[in-house]
Write a protein that holds these residues in place. Structure first.
Motif, PDB file in Angstrom:
ATOM      1  N   THR A   1      46.494 -28.858  18.362  1.00 44.76           N
ATOM      2  CA  THR A   1      46.328 -30.230  18.847  1.00 44.76           C
ATOM      3  C   THR A   1      46.904 -31.269  17.891  1.00 44.76           C
ATOM      4  OG1 THR A   1      44.152 -30.558  17.832  1.00 44.76           O
ATOM      5  CG2 THR A   1      44.205 -29.587  20.059  1.00 44.76           C
TER       6      THR A   1
ATOM      7  N   VAL B   1      39.754 -24.646  20.237  1.00 42.04           N
ATOM      8  CA  VAL B   1      40.355 -25.315  21.398  1.00 42.04           C
ATOM      9  C   VAL B   1      41.308 -24.354  22.113  1.00 42.04           C
ATOM     10  CG1 VAL B   1      41.903 -27.208  22.085  1.00 42.04           C
ATOM     11  CG2 VAL B   1      40.082 -27.636  20.431  1.00 42.04           C
TER      12      VAL B   1
ATOM     13  N   GLN C   1      37.667 -33.404  18.997  1.00 37.74           N
ATOM     14  CA  GLN C   1      37.896 -32.096  19.618  1.00 37.74           C
ATOM     15  C   GLN C   1      36.609 -31.273  19.631  1.00 37.74           C
ATOM     16  OE1 GLN C   1      40.857 -31.174  21.055  1.00 37.74           O
ATOM     17  NE2 GLN C   1      41.577 -33.210  20.521  1.00 37.74           N
TER      18      GLN C   1
END
Length: 156
Positions: free
Chosen positions: A36, A32, A150
């Motif tokens: 997160t 990513v 994700q």
């Protein structure tokens, strides 16, 4: 597990030219490109020939063994930091073979390794497709559901 500690360990591995692959939640966040969620530990598959030196380096940094299921995995912890090491036998083409608890083996193909970023540091991770495969076969926890979301976003 703070990102600075992940970067320290990756630096240690790469200075020694150890074949490795980050997995788990940190690998998802590396793909990513940002953190997160909080992470309990760092999961690392690494060349079995570097295992003893990696354990020694972590012990020098204040870690102690909390779970020893070798040859499958060994987990070390120091305060809020945890590293879960999974030794792999590296084959001539670069694929890694990991022992499993049931006596079987799991192959981690070199072709499934890619790069992500943790704390601005490039790290070797499993691809999104491979990370999705590694999350099959068990009941997902809340953090797994987060990671799966994700990964699915990355695959679009």
């Amino acid at each position: 597990m703070p990102p600075e500690e992940v970067v320290w360990f990756v630096d240690w591995l790469e200075r020694r030219e150890v074949v490795y692959q980050c997995n788990g939640g940190w690998a998802v966040d590396a793909l990513v490109g940002r953190e997160t969620r909080p992470h309990r530990d760092l999961d690392v598959f690494l060349d079995e020939r570097a295992l003893a030196d990696a354990v020694a380096a972590l012990r020098e940094r204040g870690y102690a063994v909390v779970d020893d299921w070798l040859p499958v995995r060994i987990e070390l912890a120091a305060e809020e930091r945890r590293v879960d090491l999974h030794p792999m036998r590296i084959l001539p083409g670069g694929d890694g073979v990991q022992a499993l608890l049931d006596g079987g083996e799991l192959v981690h193909r070199a072709a499934d390794r890619t790069r992500g970023s943790i704390g601005g540091r490039a790290v070797v991770v499993a691809s999104a497709a491979r990370l999705l495969q590694l999350r099959e076969g068990y009941e997902p926890r809340a953090v797994d559901l987060h990671d799966l979301a994700q990964l699915r976003r990355l695959e679009r």
